[in-house]
Design an enzyme around this catalytic site. Structure first.
Site, PDB file in Angstrom:
ATOM      1  N   ASP A 116     -22.900-100.919  21.906  1.00  0.00           N
ATOM      2  CA  ASP A 116     -21.922-100.849  20.976  1.00  0.00           C
ATOM      3  C   ASP A 116     -21.096 -99.565  20.560  1.00  0.00           C
ATOM      4  O   ASP A 116     -20.579 -99.533  19.802  1.00  0.00           O
ATOM      5  CB  ASP A 116     -22.497-101.433  19.795  1.00  0.00           C
ATOM      6  CG  ASP A 116     -23.271-100.484  18.823  1.00  0.00           C
ATOM      7  OD1 ASP A 116     -23.668 -99.425  19.570  1.00  0.00           O
ATOM      8  OD2 ASP A 116     -23.391-100.532  17.612  1.00  0.00           O
ATOM      9  N   GLU A 117     -21.314 -98.693  21.632  1.00  0.00           N
ATOM     10  CA  GLU A 117     -20.816 -97.149  21.553  1.00  0.00           C
ATOM     11  C   GLU A 117     -20.274 -96.971  22.509  1.00  0.00           C
ATOM     12  O   GLU A 117     -20.937 -97.202  23.821  1.00  0.00           O
ATOM     13  CB  GLU A 117     -21.915 -96.156  21.277  1.00  0.00           C
ATOM     14  CG  GLU A 117     -22.426 -96.496  19.684  1.00  0.00           C
ATOM     15  CD  GLU A 117     -23.258 -95.265  19.226  1.00  0.00           C
ATOM     16  OE1 GLU A 117     -23.226 -94.140  19.725  1.00  0.00           O
ATOM     17  OE2 GLU A 117     -24.268 -95.633  18.592  1.00  0.00           O
ATOM     18  N   ASP A 166     -17.493 -96.931  17.800  1.00  0.00           N
ATOM     19  CA  ASP A 166     -18.656 -97.454  17.455  1.00  0.00           C
ATOM     20  C   ASP A 166     -18.240 -98.576  16.703  1.00  0.00           C
ATOM     21  O   ASP A 166     -17.790 -98.512  15.734  1.00  0.00           O
ATOM     22  CB  ASP A 166     -19.365 -96.340  16.491  1.00  0.00           C
ATOM     23  CG  ASP A 166     -20.860 -96.697  16.209  1.00  0.00           C
ATOM     24  OD1 ASP A 166     -21.192 -97.795  16.579  1.00  0.00           O
ATOM     25  OD2 ASP A 166     -21.562 -95.861  15.884  1.00  0.00           O
TER      26      ASP A 166
END
Length: 633
Positions: free
Chosen positions: A219-220, A129
């Site tokens: 973003d993960e 993350d």
DNA sequence: GCGGATCAC
DNA sequence: TATGGTGATCCGC
């Protein structure tokens, strides 16, 4: 210790649940305000960076900044309804307590045994993350912003750096509220191409560790490091240290990571040591059970503000508390929620990690918020615009819809949806508008002087127009374009999933969209045009007015005037009957004859006492489970 | 199957 | 002085 308690709801749920009385008490007004304040803290309360924040103070500021607004009033209504629902759950639970639940308990224990047999501790799953990603990327360009409170997004914060979080600022917060919490807050506009480029850099590092990694959002990501650890003779911790260092060195941003036996635990773990940290939940049953025992329910993916309060209402604050209530859960929240909660208690989750490209989408839609509008012409124009937007999206994704859903949000923030099933799958703006308009007109009749702040259209029950390289009419399509979209997804372009930090942004899609548009060759465009013409031709022959059932002249102008004419002499009830499949006639008839203001009130108050006899039979619940691919079930 | 609600990102 | 957009699922009816 219990490091997670800072996110516990301040007080309201307990105040309700600890009270033994069967009915409401005089102090419910206070409780209502407390629960509302908790609610207003927003959905991202569990995000990192809030530990040292005085949530009591923050909630006061938010409450006072919002008080009296339409948004606030709507939140108040929702919160009140939830409180009543929780009271019904409690009442139901008290009934159950009088019964012999040994059968239910036995069923739960059997299910637990079954789940235990399938427990897989052999995999090393990690969740990566990026920390305050948008903000971090902006800080690369403007290093001076590293030391001051800064947020990205205007109107509403998309994300903010950790300085800003110390003041209580969070993603999803209204900009003016954030400014009250932190007057010196600097807000930057969004710059999606920049974030997109950076994300690609990160992904190229991840690919070296697991080529089949799964982009959960921009973003993960989830990775399976089992093989990598074996090949390089590294412990999971060391491998992840190395990965994070490599990302930092090459991309100049920090990421947090969770390491565990399954995706659910890895996701939770990645939040433990944010920012720029990692956390491992050892892969033995004992450790996992102990970890879950003290874990607040809200930390689990799939348990949000509402379910958290419902669980709290019956005395479940942590995942460990679930076990003692196992005999009630199925009755109180439904079978799905029961199974989900059992897996939470046991710390089970999917162990399969895979690129999300095979995930078949189920709908395509678009919606937008605007200045309040009420003039019918304005609303029709909005619908027309939305229809054109959706046509573009359907064209790019290569789908048509068998069902069309109209969504509106009233000025009061109340959301309504209506759907209709055209006689054939549609994807052209003209058709989307034609079938959307009667739904809109019907709403305008139902709600006199309807004022909207949002309108949206969504195509569901979609059919792909690109299967096996054959288009809707059986013609062969250009191979380049039919193979391109999946490839784009596979590289983690992620144009279809959620975006950074918290919010997908329209502009973001726009960027990716642009790229794909550029790749569309002339032949493809030609083919689309031909298809469009062919379909319009068919439509004109087949289309009949959904209101009067007469066929229509082809051009838009006469179509509009016809619809207007039709509606002016038809009651809403009749319009409803001819657009939608047959419904139970009674509610429609009463609605149509009742005076307008009463209608609105009746609608609002519906989940209340009057219908209790129906509702209290079973308060079912829960979503989840079918996150894009729950492997371990 | 429809409409409301919840959730994630 | 104006609180997001996309997609999915579940539930009661």
């Amino acid at each position: 210790m219990t490091p997670d308690r800072e996110n516990e709801p301040p007080n309201p749920p307990q105040a309700v649940s600890d009270r033994p009385q069967p009915s409401r008490t005089p102090s419910d007004g206070d409780d209502a305000q407390k629960s509302l304040k908790y609610h207003l803290l927003g959905p991202s309360l569990t995000k990192a960076g809030q530990d040292a924040v005085d949530q009591q103070n923050v909630s006061e500021v938010i409450y006072n900044a919002s008080k009296g607004s339409k948004f606030f009033n709507n939140e108040e209504v929702k919160d009140k309804n939830l409180t009543e629902k929780i009271n019904r759950i409690l009442s139901r639970k008290r009934q159950l307590e009088k019964l012999d639940l040994s059968h239910e308990r036995r069923k739960a224990d059997d299910y637990i045994a079954e789940l235990e047999m399938g427990r897989d501790l052999s995999q090393v799953v990690i969740h990566i993350d990026c920390d305050a990603f948008y903000a971090a990327v902006e800080e690369l360009d403007r290093p001076e912003l590293k030391d001051v409170p800064m947020a990205v997004g205007k109107g509403v914060l998309t994300t903010c750096n950790y300085h800003a979080r110390k003041f209580g600022c969070r993603s999803g917060m209204a900009g003016f509220v954030a400014m009250r919490l932190c007057p010196q807050l600097i807000c930057l506009p969004l710059n999606f191409s920049k974030y997109s480029a950076k994300a690609e850099e990160v992904r190229s590092v991840l690919a070296d560790y697991d080529a089949r990694f799964e982009s959960a959002s921009v973003d993960e990501a989830y990775l399976n490091l089992t093989q990598y650890c074996q090949d390089h003779d590294l412990s999971p911790e060391d491998a992840v240290y190395q990965l994070r260092a490599e990302v930092h060195e090459k991309c100049k941003i920090t990421v947090s990571a969770g390491i565990a036996a399954n995706a659910k635990l890895a996701k939770i773990a990645s939040n433990q040591n944010k920012p720029n940290g990692q956390f491992r939940i050892a892969s033995d049953r004992q450790t996992i059970m102990e970890f879950m025992r003290s874990l607040p329910t809200r930390k689990v993916n799939g348990i949000g503000r509402v379910f958290e309060r419902e669980l709290d209402g019956i005395g479940i604050k942590t995942c460990g508390d679930i076990y003692a209530h196992r005999a009630y859960l199925s009755q109180l929240f439904g079978q799905k929620a029961f199974q989900f909660l059992m897996q939470c208690y046991l710390g089970l989750g999917r162990t399969k990690v895979q690129p999300a490209e095979d995930h078949e989408r189920k709908s395509v839609g678009t919606e937008s918020t605007f200045r309040e509008l009420s003039a019918p012409d304005d609303l029709r124009e909005k619908l027309r615009h939305i229809a054109e937007e959706l046509e573009g999206d359907l064209k790019r994704t290569e789908y048509k819809g068998r069902t069309l859903c109209l969504k509106v949000k009233l000025h009061s923030y109340e959301v309504l949806t209506r759907q209709t099933a055209p006689p054939f799958a549609i994807h052209l703006a003209d058709d989307l508008y034609k079938y959307g308009l009667p739904m809109l007109e019907r709403l305008m009749k139902e709600i006199p002087n309807m004022k909207l702040r949002l309108m949206g259209l969504r195509a569901t029950h979609i059919v792909s127009t690109k299967k096996a390289g054959i288009d809707f009419f059986g013609r062969h399509k250009a191979t380049a374009s039919s193979s391109k979209p999946p490839a784009a997804l596979q590289t983690g372009k992620g144009t279809d999933d959620g975006e950074w930090e918290v919010w997908p942004e329209a502009e973001f899609e726009e960027a990716a969209r642009q790229e794909r548009d550029d790749e569309m060759n002339e032949l493809e465009k030609l083919s689309q045009e031909q298809e469009k013409e062919a379909v319009s031709g068919i439509n004109e022959e087949q289309w009949v007015c959904p209101i009067c059932s007469l066929s229509q002249p082809p051009d838009d102008a006469s179509f509009n005037s016809h619809i207007d004419f039709c509606l002016s002499r038809q009651t809403i009830k009749e319009a409803v009957k001819s657009t939608a499949p047959p419904e139970s006639p009674k509610p429609q008839a009463t609605l149509a004859t009742r005076p307008p203001p009463a209608k609105r009130k009746a609608k609002r108050g519906r989940p209340k006492n009057e219908t209790v006899s129906v509702d209290q039979g079973r308060e079912k619940r829960r979503a989840f489970f079918q996150m894009p691919s729950t492997g371990s079930d």
